[in-house]
Design a protein around this motif. Sequence first.
Motif, PDB file in Angstrom:
ATOM      1  N   GLU A  21      19.647  58.297 -14.946  1.00 57.57           N
ATOM      2  CA  GLU A  21      20.119  60.303 -14.418  1.00 57.57           C
ATOM      3  C   GLU A  21      21.751  59.894 -13.899  1.00 57.57           C
ATOM      4  N   GLY A  22      22.511  60.197 -14.463  1.00 59.49           N
ATOM      5  CA  GLY A  22      24.146  60.675 -14.464  1.00 59.49           C
ATOM      6  C   GLY A  22      24.728  59.209 -14.316  1.00 59.49           C
ATOM      7  N   ASP A  23      24.141  58.523 -15.153  1.00 59.65           N
ATOM      8  CA  ASP A  23      24.971  57.469 -15.505  1.00 59.65           C
ATOM      9  C   ASP A  23      25.905  57.562 -16.348  1.00 59.65           C
ATOM     10  N   THR A  24      26.692  56.404 -16.843  1.00 58.90           N
ATOM     11  CA  THR A  24      27.883  57.113 -18.134  1.00 58.90           C
ATOM     12  C   THR A  24      27.365  55.316 -19.050  1.00 58.90           C
ATOM     13  N   ILE A  25      27.367  55.984 -20.471  1.00 60.12           N
ATOM     14  CA  ILE A  25      26.495  54.930 -21.763  1.00 60.12           C
ATOM     15  C   ILE A  25      27.796  54.146 -22.461  1.00 60.12           C
ATOM     16  N   LEU A  26      27.716  53.295 -22.341  1.00 60.86           N
ATOM     17  CA  LEU A  26      29.635  52.961 -22.935  1.00 60.86           C
ATOM     18  C   LEU A  26      28.790  52.800 -24.682  1.00 60.86           C
ATOM     19  N   ASP A  27      28.892  53.291 -25.549  1.00 66.66           N
ATOM     20  CA  ASP A  27      28.888  52.952 -26.998  1.00 66.66           C
ATOM     21  C   ASP A  27      29.872  52.467 -27.679  1.00 66.66           C
ATOM     22  N   PRO A  28      30.991  51.632 -27.708  1.00 69.38           N
ATOM     23  CA  PRO A  28      31.637  51.036 -28.741  1.00 69.38           C
ATOM     24  C   PRO A  28      31.749  51.518 -30.160  1.00 69.38           C
ATOM     25  N   PHE A  29      31.047  52.007 -30.481  1.00 66.64           N
ATOM     26  CA  PHE A  29      31.050  52.339 -32.338  1.00 66.64           C
ATOM     27  C   PHE A  29      30.497  53.577 -32.589  1.00 66.64           C
ATOM     28  N   LEU A  30      31.219  54.337 -31.926  1.00 64.30           N
ATOM     29  CA  LEU A  30      30.279  55.774 -32.082  1.00 64.30           C
ATOM     30  C   LEU A  30      29.774  56.103 -33.463  1.00 64.30           C
ATOM     31  N   GLY A  31      30.430  55.977 -34.254  1.00 65.66           N
ATOM     32  CA  GLY A  31      29.871  56.254 -35.663  1.00 65.66           C
ATOM     33  C   GLY A  31      29.382  58.005 -35.400  1.00 65.66           C
ATOM     34  N   SER A  32      28.664  58.500 -36.194  1.00 63.32           N
ATOM     35  CA  SER A  32      28.216  59.761 -35.753  1.00 63.32           C
ATOM     36  C   SER A  32      28.069  60.370 -34.652  1.00 63.32           C
ATOM     37  N   GLY A  33      27.752  59.709 -33.400  1.00 59.18           N
ATOM     38  CA  GLY A  33      27.534  60.376 -31.974  1.00 59.18           C
ATOM     39  C   GLY A  33      26.369  60.030 -32.070  1.00 59.18           C
ATOM     40  N   THR A  34      24.925  59.302 -32.691  1.00 57.59           N
ATOM     41  CA  THR A  34      23.159  59.598 -32.099  1.00 57.59           C
ATOM     42  C   THR A  34      23.340  58.986 -30.564  1.00 57.59           C
ATOM     43  N   THR A  35      23.952  58.212 -29.958  1.00 56.15           N
ATOM     44  CA  THR A  35      23.899  57.677 -28.886  1.00 56.15           C
ATOM     45  C   THR A  35      24.597  59.122 -27.909  1.00 56.15           C
ATOM     46  N   ALA A  36      25.542  59.465 -27.699  1.00 59.17           N
ATOM     47  CA  ALA A  36      26.318  59.623 -27.188  1.00 59.17           C
ATOM     48  C   ALA A  36      25.536  61.137 -27.248  1.00 59.17           C
ATOM     49  N   LYS A  37      24.792  61.472 -27.882  1.00 55.90           N
ATOM     50  CA  LYS A  37      23.932  62.775 -28.037  1.00 55.90           C
ATOM     51  C   LYS A  37      22.626  62.573 -27.331  1.00 55.90           C
ATOM     52  N   VAL A  38      21.955  61.791 -27.221  1.00 56.28           N
ATOM     53  CA  VAL A  38      20.508  61.347 -26.605  1.00 56.28           C
ATOM     54  C   VAL A  38      20.924  61.040 -25.455  1.00 56.28           C
ATOM     55  N   SER A  39      22.497  60.861 -25.311  1.00 58.98           N
ATOM     56  CA  SER A  39      22.563  60.791 -24.218  1.00 58.98           C
ATOM     57  C   SER A  39      23.183  61.785 -22.532  1.00 58.98           C
ATOM     58  N   LEU A  40      23.356  62.740 -23.341  1.00 62.90           N
ATOM     59  CA  LEU A  40      23.663  64.287 -22.492  1.00 62.90           C
ATOM     60  C   LEU A  40      22.606  64.562 -22.531  1.00 62.90           C
ATOM     61  N   ASP A  41      21.329  64.250 -23.842  1.00 70.35           N
ATOM     62  CA  ASP A  41      20.168  65.289 -23.620  1.00 70.35           C
ATOM     63  C   ASP A  41      19.474  65.144 -22.768  1.00 70.35           C
ATOM     64  N   ASN A  42      19.232  63.316 -22.343  1.00 73.19           N
ATOM     65  CA  ASN A  42      19.010  62.679 -21.230  1.00 73.19           C
ATOM     66  C   ASN A  42      19.563  62.399 -20.103  1.00 73.19           C
ATOM     67  N   GLY A  43      20.606  63.618 -19.710  1.00 69.11           N
ATOM     68  CA  GLY A  43      21.255  63.799 -18.428  1.00 69.11           C
ATOM     69  C   GLY A  43      22.588  62.431 -18.197  1.00 69.11           C
ATOM     70  N   ARG A  44      22.854  61.379 -18.954  1.00 68.61           N
ATOM     71  CA  ARG A  44      23.339  60.562 -18.848  1.00 68.61           C
ATOM     72  C   ARG A  44      25.097  61.045 -19.501  1.00 68.61           C
ATOM     73  N   LYS A  45      26.051  60.806 -18.909  1.00 69.15           N
ATOM     74  CA  LYS A  45      27.557  60.733 -19.670  1.00 69.15           C
ATOM     75  C   LYS A  45      27.709  60.209 -20.573  1.00 69.15           C
ATOM     76  N   CYS A  46      28.125  60.068 -21.364  1.00 70.26           N
ATOM     77  CA  CYS A  46      29.166  58.760 -22.587  1.00 70.26           C
ATOM     78  C   CYS A  46      30.478  58.362 -22.782  1.00 70.26           C
ATOM     79  N   ILE A  47      31.217  57.266 -22.974  1.00 74.63           N
ATOM     80  CA  ILE A  47      32.371  57.132 -23.409  1.00 74.63           C
ATOM     81  C   ILE A  47      31.833  56.348 -24.965  1.00 74.63           C
ATOM     82  N   GLY A  48      32.237  56.600 -25.430  1.00 71.27           N
ATOM     83  CA  GLY A  48      32.433  56.498 -27.051  1.00 71.27           C
ATOM     84  C   GLY A  48      33.925  55.931 -27.614  1.00 71.27           C
ATOM     85  N   TYR A  49      33.809  54.886 -28.600  1.00 71.49           N
ATOM     86  CA  TYR A  49      35.055  54.338 -29.090  1.00 71.49           C
ATOM     87  C   TYR A  49      34.891  54.691 -30.744  1.00 71.49           C
TER      88      TYR A  49
END
Length: 75
Positions: A21-49
């Motif tokens: 929790e609190g870590d930042t997840i990098l998704d260099p191919f964000l697409g529709s945001g699945t990784t970002a949503k799951v990251s946020l839902d589980n207490g992480r931050k996310c940077i996506g391109y």
Amino acid sequence: EHSATFSEKLIKPFILGTSTEGDTILDPFLGSGTTAKVSLDNGRKCIGYEISPVFVDTSYERCGEGLNQKRVKVM
């Protein structure tokens, strides 16, 4: 819709198993945001391109409140 979407259930074990929790997840191919949503839902931050404006908008909509809290940055 994105042509290469995947289930939230598919990415969740990777996010939980490789971060805390609190870590930042990098998704260099964000697409529709699945990784970002799951990251946020589980207490992480996310940077996506993402180069497609349509998918950037989709990611913002999908993540909803998390983006209003500035925990996701889409470039």
